[in-house]
Each structure stands twice: as structure tokens, then as C-alpha cells.
Enzyme design. Sequence first.
Site, mmCIF file in Angstrom:
data_model
loop_
_atom_site.group_PDB
_atom_site.id
_atom_site.type_symbol
_atom_site.label_atom_id
_atom_site.label_comp_id
_atom_site.label_asym_id
_atom_site.label_seq_id
_atom_site.Cartn_x
_atom_site.Cartn_y
_atom_site.Cartn_z
ATOM 1 N N TYR A 161 40.210 38.018 52.476
ATOM 2 C CA TYR A 161 39.019 38.496 52.266
ATOM 3 C C TYR A 161 37.856 37.555 52.715
ATOM 4 C CZ TYR A 161 35.097 40.615 49.315
ATOM 5 O OH TYR A 161 34.218 41.332 48.888
ATOM 6 N N ASN A 211 49.582 32.492 55.918
ATOM 7 C CA ASN A 211 51.064 32.610 55.909
ATOM 8 C C ASN A 211 51.036 34.202 55.518
ATOM 9 O OD1 ASN A 211 50.490 32.663 53.205
ATOM 10 N ND2 ASN A 211 52.043 31.043 52.485
ATOM 11 N N PHE A 216 40.242 27.785 52.685
ATOM 12 C CA PHE A 216 40.484 29.062 51.864
ATOM 13 C C PHE A 216 41.601 29.506 51.247
ATOM 14 C CE2 PHE A 216 37.063 30.607 54.971
ATOM 15 C CZ PHE A 216 36.032 30.865 53.992
ATOM 16 N N SER A 266 34.916 27.678 43.025
ATOM 17 C CA SER A 266 34.556 28.735 42.187
ATOM 18 C C SER A 266 33.676 28.352 40.917
ATOM 19 C CB SER A 266 35.676 29.346 41.635
ATOM 20 O OG SER A 266 35.525 30.416 40.607
ATOM 21 N N THR A 276 33.998 29.228 38.273
ATOM 22 C CA THR A 276 34.783 29.192 37.121
ATOM 23 C C THR A 276 34.917 27.706 36.467
ATOM 24 O OG1 THR A 276 36.792 29.838 36.141
ATOM 25 C CG2 THR A 276 36.970 28.887 38.427
ATOM 26 N N TYR A 336 44.490 28.675 37.184
ATOM 27 C CA TYR A 336 43.658 29.168 38.586
ATOM 28 C C TYR A 336 42.448 28.140 38.490
ATOM 29 C CZ TYR A 336 40.256 30.929 41.407
ATOM 30 O OH TYR A 336 38.972 31.271 42.392
ATOM 31 N N LYS A 346 41.118 24.867 40.648
ATOM 32 C CA LYS A 346 39.772 24.468 41.486
ATOM 33 C C LYS A 346 39.285 23.028 40.954
ATOM 34 C CE LYS A 346 40.029 27.998 43.988
ATOM 35 N NZ LYS A 346 40.429 28.011 45.592
ATOM 36 N N PHE A 377 30.002 32.567 43.026
ATOM 37 C CA PHE A 377 30.041 33.402 41.939
ATOM 38 C C PHE A 377 30.895 34.573 42.341
ATOM 39 C CE2 PHE A 377 27.415 31.037 39.063
ATOM 40 C CZ PHE A 377 27.069 29.857 39.796
ATOM 41 N N ASN A 426 39.461 42.664 39.694
ATOM 42 C CA ASN A 426 38.090 42.443 39.814
ATOM 43 C C ASN A 426 37.367 43.722 39.607
ATOM 44 O OD1 ASN A 426 39.172 39.981 42.094
ATOM 45 N ND2 ASN A 426 37.893 39.746 40.242
ATOM 46 N N ARG A 449 27.245 38.887 35.422
ATOM 47 C CA ARG A 449 27.642 38.079 36.687
ATOM 48 C C ARG A 449 26.815 38.243 37.768
ATOM 49 N NH1 ARG A 449 30.573 37.224 33.117
ATOM 50 N NH2 ARG A 449 33.012 37.254 32.893
ATOM 51 N N ARG A 496 38.090 41.466 27.486
ATOM 52 C CA ARG A 496 39.244 40.913 28.147
ATOM 53 C C ARG A 496 39.341 39.640 27.930
ATOM 54 N NH1 ARG A 496 39.201 41.179 34.738
ATOM 55 N NH2 ARG A 496 37.545 39.723 34.443
HETATM 56 N N1 UFG Z 1 35.496 44.156 34.377
HETATM 57 C C1 UFG Z 1 35.618 45.216 33.501
HETATM 58 N N2 UFG Z 1 36.599 46.117 34.000
HETATM 59 C C2 UFG Z 1 37.553 45.898 35.129
HETATM 60 C C3 UFG Z 1 37.339 44.498 35.720
HETATM 61 C C4 UFG Z 1 36.181 43.754 35.422
HETATM 62 O O1 UFG Z 1 34.953 45.564 32.927
HETATM 63 O O2 UFG Z 1 38.542 46.685 35.314
HETATM 64 C C5 UFG Z 1 34.387 43.081 34.019
HETATM 65 C C6 UFG Z 1 34.852 41.801 33.475
HETATM 66 O O3 UFG Z 1 35.067 41.878 32.430
HETATM 67 C C7 UFG Z 1 33.864 40.861 34.056
HETATM 68 C C8 UFG Z 1 33.234 41.495 35.057
HETATM 69 O O4 UFG Z 1 33.506 43.049 35.138
HETATM 70 O O5 UFG Z 1 32.540 41.094 32.755
HETATM 71 C C9 UFG Z 1 33.460 40.818 36.432
HETATM 72 O O6 UFG Z 1 35.033 40.722 36.377
HETATM 73 P P1 UFG Z 1 35.889 40.322 37.672
HETATM 74 O O7 UFG Z 1 37.106 40.126 37.379
HETATM 75 O O8 UFG Z 1 35.322 41.071 38.924
HETATM 76 O O9 UFG Z 1 35.290 38.854 37.883
HETATM 77 P P2 UFG Z 1 35.329 37.487 36.994
HETATM 78 O O10 UFG Z 1 33.809 37.012 36.807
HETATM 79 O O11 UFG Z 1 36.295 37.500 35.973
HETATM 80 O O12 UFG Z 1 36.007 36.563 37.910
HETATM 81 C C10 UFG Z 1 35.484 36.019 39.054
HETATM 82 C C11 UFG Z 1 36.498 35.755 39.918
HETATM 83 C C12 UFG Z 1 37.445 34.469 39.651
HETATM 84 C C13 UFG Z 1 36.833 33.534 39.146
HETATM 85 C C14 UFG Z 1 35.729 34.111 38.220
HETATM 86 C C15 UFG Z 1 34.756 32.743 37.727
HETATM 87 O O13 UFG Z 1 37.221 36.922 40.164
HETATM 88 O O14 UFG Z 1 38.253 34.193 40.702
HETATM 89 O O15 UFG Z 1 34.777 34.948 38.636
HETATM 90 O O16 UFG Z 1 33.894 33.417 36.621
HETATM 91 F F1 UFG Z 1 37.512 32.497 38.574
#
Ligand code: UFG
Length: 337
Positions: free
Chosen positions: A13, A34, A82, A126, A128, A151, A155, A180, A201, A233, A296
Site C-alpha cells: 500500500y 515476496n 516497508f 508507527s 503505535t 506488532y 517497530k 499516524f 482499519n 486519530r 475494541r
Molecule cells: N474503528 C472502528 N470500526 C472499525 C475499525 C476501526 O470504529 O471497524 C476505529 C478504531 O476503534 C479506531 C479508529 O477507528 O478508533 C482507527 O482504527 P484503525 O484500525 O483504522 O487504526 P488504528 O489507529 O487502530 O491503527 C493504526 C494502524 C496500526 C498502528 C496504529 C497506531 O493501523 O498499524 O494505528 O496507533 F499500529
Amino acid sequence: MKGKILVTGGAGYIGSHTCVELINAGYEPIIIDNFSNSEKFVLDKIKQITGNEITTYNIDCCNLELLINSLLAEKIIGCIHFAAYKAVGESSKLPLKYYHNNIASTVAILSFLEKISCPNFVFSSSCTVYGQPDILPVTEKSPIKLAESPYGRTKQVCEDIIHDTVKANKTLKAFALRYFNPIGAHPSALIGELPLGTPNNLVPYITQTAIGKREQLTVFGNDYDTPDGTCIRDYIHVVDLAKAHVKAMEELLRTKEPIFDCINLGTGKGNSVLEVIETFERVNDIKLNYKIGPRREGDVEKVYADTSYALNKLNWKTELSLEAALQDAWKWESSLN
Ligand code: UFG
């Protein structure tokens, strides 16, 4: 042509968007992938966007011997790494898969760069690593918290490995770019995110719900301490993110001294889950089927970047809006059908 940049995970991506921006800036990306979580047709799409065919090696970056045998003759001036597994939930179930792949590949790539005396290394990290920061916006000086997932720990560990390597090897120069939340797709809708199975995501889940692949989006919790109760976020357009990699590589190419630095890549603005949904509906004129569900596990409440260091160090800031990212994400999802 300004030189060859090795891009591991270049068909993925963020990797594919970065290859496009490297070509736009006059570099020649060389891809190693790969294809464990990417598709070969992406290479044709990059060619459609840029007119350039990219030399691609279908190899596993953990295999140092193969890296040396395959790539020794390429005159590589820098590497953007990446290639890694990135599913947070899966990493808790299969920690060794993550520790092995993400850490061994970083060690092998660094060893390979040492072998060919290539000093310029950009690492995909990240936000994270910060966990739930105490102070927002989060700066690069914020403490590194105990990782929420294997994960996230990979990092943190890889950042430490790179730092140690720079200290020991007085020629290596490296940036760890702490992303972010990357979203959106190339405005051509020729490349974008291709989640395997059910997306974890938010934005791919939104677009797949809107197109009818998923029945309903669940908002994970609306009882957080935020204005509308949903998590916040910093959502960054993937094209802005890709351009930051070119800037980071160019800064390393200019730098004479060994260096290791971590840089936040975000917009500086936080948006809640409900704001993302509302914006998606508004800019694409679509009604989304969603419901509020429980929290979650492992989610941080709010995180967004202090972007001043990226501006000072790389002369980079985001140019594209959340609206544009959500329009491009929708164009991409629609093009897949
Ligand atoms: N969310 C929902 N419903 C969904 C999916 C996500 O409400 O079906 C919410 C999550 O609870 C969160 C927000 O949307 O509040 C963003 O969630 P993502 O899963 O899109 O992203 P995250 O912030 O959880 O995770 C991302 C990256 C990770 C990284 C992290 C660091 O995907 O690789 O940020 O904070 F580790």
C-alpha cells in the site's frame, strides 16, 4: 535519473505510492517484494501512472544470502524498508510470525546495506510506539510506552536495532518515520490499499460497507473522553505520506554525518471516528450503514501528531485534506468493482 532506491515491500500500500513519488522526483525505485500481502498487478498500475517499468525482485527480505546474490550488481544509493507484517490483532495471536519476519528482515536489510556500503536507510515505523501519549499533540520526544501488541513491539525493537547500528557503523544514516493513520489512494484510482480478508482499519471497512461487501460498520465505542465519545486519530493521505519518504531520502543523501532520527508523519489534526464517517458520507454523497458497538481492546483514546519536526527537518507537511483522502478511498474502492 538521480539514482536507484531499494524499496522493500514496494508493491504494498504505502510502498507502491512511494515508488510513484520516487519516479516523479527522478529516482529509480528497485522493488523487493515476496507478494505475501500484495499483488503483482500493482506493478503494471505503477507503470500506467508513471510510464516506468520497475525492476522487481520476488524475494524474501529475511534472506540475506539471496539479497546479496540478487542485488549486489545494482548500484543502490538508498533503501526504504516497508516490508513487514502489520495486522495488529494477528500479531497477538501469532507473535513469533511477527517477531521473525519484521525483525529478521530489518536485520538482513541493514546487513545487506553494510555489505554494499550503502549508508541511507528510511524505516517504516508507527505512532503505535507512543501508546496513549500523556500530552497531545505527540512530539518525537514523548516517551515510548510499553507496546500494546507484538506488532507495535517489532517497530520499537527495529528502531532500537537501527539506532544501535548507526552508533556502531559510523557511516549509516537513518530515519524512522512514525506514521499516524495512512488512508486514501492515488487520485488516479489505479493503486490503493488491498486489505486481505476483513479489513481491520476504519477507512477500508467504511468503503467496503458503502460498496456492499460488508453489511454494517461497527464504531468501536462512543464512551471515550472525546467531544463525541469516539476515538481520535490523525488521518494522513497516503500520497502525502509517500512524498515524505522522498523528502526523507533526499535529506539523508545530503547529510554527511551518521544520523538516526525519528520523525512523526501526520497532519497535526485529530478526527473522531464519527467525523470520518460524516465526512465520507458528505463528500461522496453516500449514506453509510453503521452502528455503535463496544470498545475494541487495545485502542488508544486519542492520538495526533506534532508535525513541527517533520517541517523543520524535511521541509515537509501534508497538502491533502481528509475530504480528498476519503474521496480517493471511495474512487479506489469503486474501481475495484
Ligand atoms: N474503528 C472502528 N470500526 C472499525 C475499525 C476501526 O470504529 O471497524 C476505529 C478504531 O476503534 C479506531 C479508529 O477507528 O478508533 C482507527 O482504527 P484503525 O484500525 O483504522 O487504526 P488504528 O489507529 O487502530 O491503527 C493504526 C494502524 C496500526 C498502528 C496504529 C497506531 O493501523 O498499524 O494505528 O496507533 F499500529
